[in-house]
Design an enzyme around this catalytic site. Structure first.
Site, PDB file in Angstrom:
ATOM      1  N   HIS A  48     -22.169  -1.028 -77.008  1.00  0.00           N
ATOM      2  CA  HIS A  48     -21.012  -0.123 -77.037  1.00  0.00           C
ATOM      3  C   HIS A  48     -20.705   0.391 -78.455  1.00  0.00           C
ATOM      4  CE1 HIS A  48     -17.058   1.589 -76.615  1.00  0.00           C
ATOM      5  NE2 HIS A  48     -16.514   0.611 -77.328  1.00  0.00           N
ATOM      6  N   HIS A  72     -15.787  -1.788 -84.884  1.00  0.00           N
ATOM      7  CA  HIS A  72     -14.414  -1.449 -84.515  1.00  0.00           C
ATOM      8  C   HIS A  72     -13.745  -2.457 -83.582  1.00  0.00           C
ATOM      9  CE1 HIS A  72     -16.315   0.518 -80.922  1.00  0.00           C
ATOM     10  NE2 HIS A  72     -15.188   0.169 -80.336  1.00  0.00           N
ATOM     11  N   GLU A  76     -10.474  -7.452 -83.049  1.00  0.00           N
ATOM     12  CA  GLU A  76      -9.775  -7.618 -81.772  1.00  0.00           C
ATOM     13  C   GLU A  76     -10.420  -8.680 -80.886  1.00  0.00           C
ATOM     14  OE1 GLU A  76      -9.147  -4.768 -77.903  1.00  0.00           O
ATOM     15  OE2 GLU A  76      -9.239  -3.844 -79.881  1.00  0.00           O
ATOM     16  N   ASP A  77     -11.770  -8.692 -80.827  1.00  0.00           N
ATOM     17  CA  ASP A  77     -12.470  -9.537 -79.857  1.00  0.00           C
ATOM     18  C   ASP A  77     -13.177 -10.752 -80.457  1.00  0.00           C
ATOM     19  OD1 ASP A  77     -11.694  -7.719 -77.956  1.00  0.00           O
ATOM     20  OD2 ASP A  77     -13.566  -6.597 -77.981  1.00  0.00           O
ATOM     21  N   ASP A 139     -15.215   5.953 -79.342  1.00  0.00           N
ATOM     22  CA  ASP A 139     -15.076   4.733 -78.529  1.00  0.00           C
ATOM     23  C   ASP A 139     -14.680   5.083 -77.098  1.00  0.00           C
ATOM     24  OD1 ASP A 139     -14.404   1.878 -77.907  1.00  0.00           O
ATOM     25  OD2 ASP A 139     -12.350   2.631 -77.983  1.00  0.00           O
ATOM     26  N   ASP A 259     -15.327  34.682 -60.001  1.00  0.00           N
ATOM     27  CA  ASP A 259     -15.609  36.109 -60.203  1.00  0.00           C
ATOM     28  C   ASP A 259     -15.379  36.545 -61.645  1.00  0.00           C
ATOM     29  OD1 ASP A 259     -16.553  36.740 -57.763  1.00  0.00           O
ATOM     30  OD2 ASP A 259     -14.670  37.507 -56.951  1.00  0.00           O
TER      31      ASP A 259
END
Length: 714
Positions: A48, A72, A76-77, A139, A259
């Site tokens: 990712h 990034h 956070e993870d 992201d 059209d």
């Protein structure tokens, strides 16, 4: 390193070897941090951030952005801190990563609040460095490309957020390429059935359209070549989402939308663009009112182009966009073109407009109350279907469609908006609620000491205007609540607060758990805490204030509070009985909302006598100001000119008519209800006396007809 190989090839095409090496180090940190983590699709998680970095590499963004994109999610993870990143890669990269990271360590009351606060944090980081939002868009784009592995409800939620926030942000920053991909993927996941039906329908008509497009392209190319202009002509296909939006907004059916044929003409200079426009208008007949010059007046996101709609010889509508090669590149890449085309883009409208927008976000952030309000105001600014207006000195002001002079005033300057009292549109006085249209000249009239009107919120549309009005009203309501709370507390104490020491006031503040004494007074003014309770503790020992000692003075011991009629935000006049000066009145305390003034015999207030904590005795002050709203009902015979005569009498008696409602009682009699502003009961009685003598008025009375104690009639 297998996942990094393709990205490395792209980076080597435009970065220095040392910068590529730095990006490779960032990849190694990310790969190590995400080791063992998997995505919902079953792929290793590292795929990712590499994909997000690839999207940015295609835009030739600098190596710091690529490094931040690769890492990034590590804060956070993973077990990585901003300090760790700062030591290894420098403060700038650490700030970019931290700016994109969510607030995972804070407990929020709701999922909506968490999402709003994370969005607010990201937008504030973006105001410091625009690359934060570019990383977030990359992201989000890759997340949308791999959304199929999620549950349908989660797909719809993410798709909605993409369509409402991220695609409009990409559009606001002029990054057309990413915006179109986000819209298409958002549409496909939000409305999968509609997407499939529309896609198949477009496929069916594509064969016939191809022939028409080729024929019109040849006609345009031949005309421009014969006139000596070097131009490139491209037949464009409308995106599925733009077709869907036009159908949804009832612009036309599928056949009507299809059209319309779209073409782009790329020229070598601005001068050639205008010359090409003249040749094309000679070839096909232009449709009046459908020409827009976005070169002279760029769009809000800095987009520049000439737009025109023509009717071909066979009657078909032909849309043509004419722009230079640089304008075309900027239209595709927006602010990202700063890195993709470094030469000569630093003062391009896309960057200038982006800086202006970021500055407005900073102002908005300083004035909003919470994150949900902030995100709602940002959303408003992300849908700029623009109107272009002029100041008296000729400066162009861009506002969203539906904007009013109030929005125009705040667009000039916050102080102009705050002191605005009136406006002129094309030199004619107009209401501040007038929707503005393209090309008008607007003059704002200000007055020192004037202040925003809360009613402006009902027609102000820009985030800047609404935020500033809300902030002013909130502060004004707090100030009025403090003033009212002081009066109530001094009334209960039967002496001024100046007689008490600062220490005693601080003690009572601490015991009642308010952050300041002014906040405590505001709490009293808004009915959150009884003034008698605070007075009782302040007069004895504030340290002993607890639930068991919450005693209030008897009703008889409390002198009435004087009502002046100017306490507009914390004292309201009940609509059920509409009290006016001269009526015996009482106040019902609505916790957190302030005081509601009722007529003493109003049925809705009678139970308040049994709730001492909710009842405050009040009386009219001798220093009354303004008009007070009441209702008059007239039973009249249905004759010509009735309404004109009645309104004329009310006007002559200096009554201010606010609203009129007419209902038929039977074939010959109507009931007319007037909502009018009067000074007091004497003024109202004089008005009723004048109306009763009119021959065709059968009956006139105040509504509701509540008789004060001891009185038989008005």
């Amino acid at each position: 390193m297998a996942y990094f190989a393709d990205l490395k090839n792209v980076l080597e095409s435009y970065l220095e070897p040392k910068q590529v090496a730095d990006a490779e180090r960032a990849y190694q940190v990310a790969e190590c941090a995400h080791d063992g983590q998997m995505r919902s699709s079953g792929d290793p998680y590292i795929t990712h951030p590499v994909a997000a970095a690839n999207i940015l590499a295609e835009l030739h963004l600098d190596h710091q952005t690529i490094m931040a994109a690769l890492m990034h999610d590590v804060i956070e993870d993973c077990d990585v801190t901003k300090q760790d990143l700062s030591e290894q890669f420098g403060e700038t990269v650490a700030d970019l990563v931290e700016g994109v990271s969510k607030l995972t360590q804070i407990d929020f009351q709701s999922k909506e609040q968490a999402q709003a606060e994370n969005f607010r944090k990201m937008m504030m980081a973006m105001t410091q460095d625009i690359r934060v939002i570019l990383i977030k868009l990359a992201d989000r784009l890759h997340n949308m490309q791999t959304l199929g592995a999620l549950r349908p409800d989660k797909r719809r939620r993410i798709a909605r957020e993409t369509l409402e926030i991220y695609a409009p942000i990409a559009n606001r920053l002029g990054i057309h390429r990413i915006k179109e991909q986000l819209e298409l993927l958002g549409f496909a996941n939000m409305y999968p059935m509609r997407y499939r039906v529309l896609r198949e329908s477009v496929k069916k008509v594509r064969g016939h359209r191809k022939e028409v497009v080729e024929r019109i392209t040849k006609q345009l190319r031949d005309r421009l070549k014969d006139s000596g202009l070097k131009c490139q002509v491209i037949g464009r296909e409308k995106s599925l989402y733009s077709i869907y939006k036009k159908m949804r907004d009832k612009v036309g059916t599928f056949n009507e939308v299809m059209d319309i044929y779209a073409f782009r003409v790329i020229t070598d200079s601005e001068d050639s663009s205008y010359r090409a426009l003249g040749q094309i208008h000679n070839l096909f007949k232009p449709i009046p009112g459908r020409f827009k010059d976005y070169i002279a007046i760029p769009k809000t996101n800095g987009y520049q182009s000439l737009h025109t709609v023509l009717r071909s010889k066979s009657g078909m509508h032909v849309e043509v966009q004419i722009r230079t090669e640089l304008m075309d590149q900027m239209a595709e890449h927006g602010v990202a073109a700063h890195w993709l085309y470094k030469a000569g883009t630093s003062h391009h409208p896309a960057e200038t407009k982006a800086r202006e927008w970021l500055q407005s976000l900073i102002e908005m952030q300083q004035n909003v109350g919470d994150s949900i309000e902030f995100i709602e105001n940002v959303k408003i600014d992300l849908y700029p279907d623009e109107v272009y207006l002029f100041t008296p000195k000729g400066k162009i002001i861009e506002l969203p469609k539906g904007a009013t002079p109030v929005d125009f005033a705040y667009a000039i300057h916050t102080d102009v908006g705050n002191t605005c009292i009136a406006c002129k549109i094309d030199k004619q006085f107009s209401p501040l609620s007038t929707p503005l249209v393209n090309g008008r000249t607007v003059e704002i009239i200000t007055a020192p000491g004037s202040r925003p009107n809360p009613a402006w919120l009902s027609y102000a549309v820009t985030g800047k205007a609404r935020t500033n009005i809300r902030n002013f009203v909130k502060n004004m309501r707090h100030d009025e609540a403090v003033h009212l709370g002081r009066r109530l507390l001094e009334q209960s104490l039967k002496k001024p607060l100046d007689d008490f020491s600062e220490d005693m006031l601080q003690q009572i503040t601490d015991v009642t758990r308010y952050s300041s004494f002014d906040d405590l007074l505001a709490g009293i003014g808004l009915g959150k805490i009884a003034s008698a309770l605070v007075a009782h503790r302040l007069s004895s020992n504030p340290d002993k204030l607890d639930e068991s000692s919450k005693k209030t003075d008897s009703q008889e011991d409390r002198s009435p509070l004087a009502i002046k009629g100017t306490e507009g935000l914390v004292i309201k006049y009940a609509r059920c009985c509409r009290p006016i000066p001269g009526d015996p009145i009482m106040a019902y305390v609505s916790p957190g909302r302030g005081f509601n003034i009722h007529r003493e015999n109003c049925p809705n207030i009678q139970r308040a006598h049994k709730q001492n904590d909710h009842y405050v005795p009040v009386e009219w002050s001798e220093e009354l100001e303004g008009d007070f709203t009441t209702e008059l009902r007239l039973q009249v015979f249905n004759q010509r000119g009735v309404l004109a005569q009645i309104t004329n009498i009310i006007a002559n008696q200096e009554g201010n008519i606010i609203n009129i409602d007419i209902n038929e009682l039977d074939g010959d009699v109507n009931i007319i209800t007037f909502q009018i502003g009067v000074k007091n009961r004497v003024h109202l009685a004089s008005l009723i006396k004048k109306l009763r003598v009119i021959p065709f008025v059968n009956k006139v009375y105040r509504h509701p007809d509540i008789q004060p104690k001891g009185n038989k009639s008005d």
